[in-house]
Design a protein around this motif. Structure first.
Motif: not given
Length: 151
Positions: A60-89
């Motif tokens: 699996f792969w993801i890319q998210l273009g995001i526009r936060p105003l004050r911080y960047y939350p971490s982002t994850s690829i989840r499988q049945s509720g468990k994180t299997i991959g994550s990214g942070w900007a």
């Protein structure tokens, strides 16, 4: 042999994207509402969830273009509720960023995979905008997956 290569009759692959920018304020799945490719019909454009049609090892792969105003939350690829991959900007002066992640995992038939933000800080109730395209209109927020080997 640990797995069989995928044949044409058991091919599973998808690539989806966000067609219109929208605000995310919860830990629900990010919904990629438009399909570029979906062999195996595993992705649901209403819920943002991929459901494995067969047992096997997937990438699996993801890319998210995001526009936060004050911080960047971490982002994850989840499988049945468990994180299997994550990214942070990190925060940038332009107030825009991109998060990407890639992972490989084994799924059982009917197991679900989705993308979600990991946290929203209580002291900053600002939503994160998931962006839909670049200045030339190409998708910049996308999610994809492919069956590598079938059990």
């Amino acid at each position: 042999m640990s797995g069989r290569p995928v044949s044409e009759t058991s091919a599973v692959a998808f690539q989806v994207f966000v067609s219109s920018s929208y605000n995310v304020t919860s830990l629900d799945p990010v919904v990629y509402d438009s399909i570029i490719y979906d062999t195996g019909s595993g992705y649901n454009t209403t819920t943002g969830v991929f459901t494995a049609p067969v047992n096997g090892t997937y990438m699996f792969w993801i890319q998210l273009g995001i526009r936060p105003l004050r911080y960047y939350p971490s982002t994850s690829i989840r499988q049945s509720g468990k994180t299997i991959g994550s990214g942070w900007a990190a925060y940038s002066s332009s107030s825009e960023g991109a998060v990407s992640a890639t992972c490989v995992s084994h799924l059982q038939k009917d197991e679900e995979v989705w993308v979600q933000f990991e946290e929203f800080r209580g002291d900053i109730p600002t939503p994160v905008t998931v962006r839909s395209g670049s200045y030339v209109g190409d998708p910049i927020s996308y999610f994809g997956g492919v069956l590598l080997t079938m059990d």
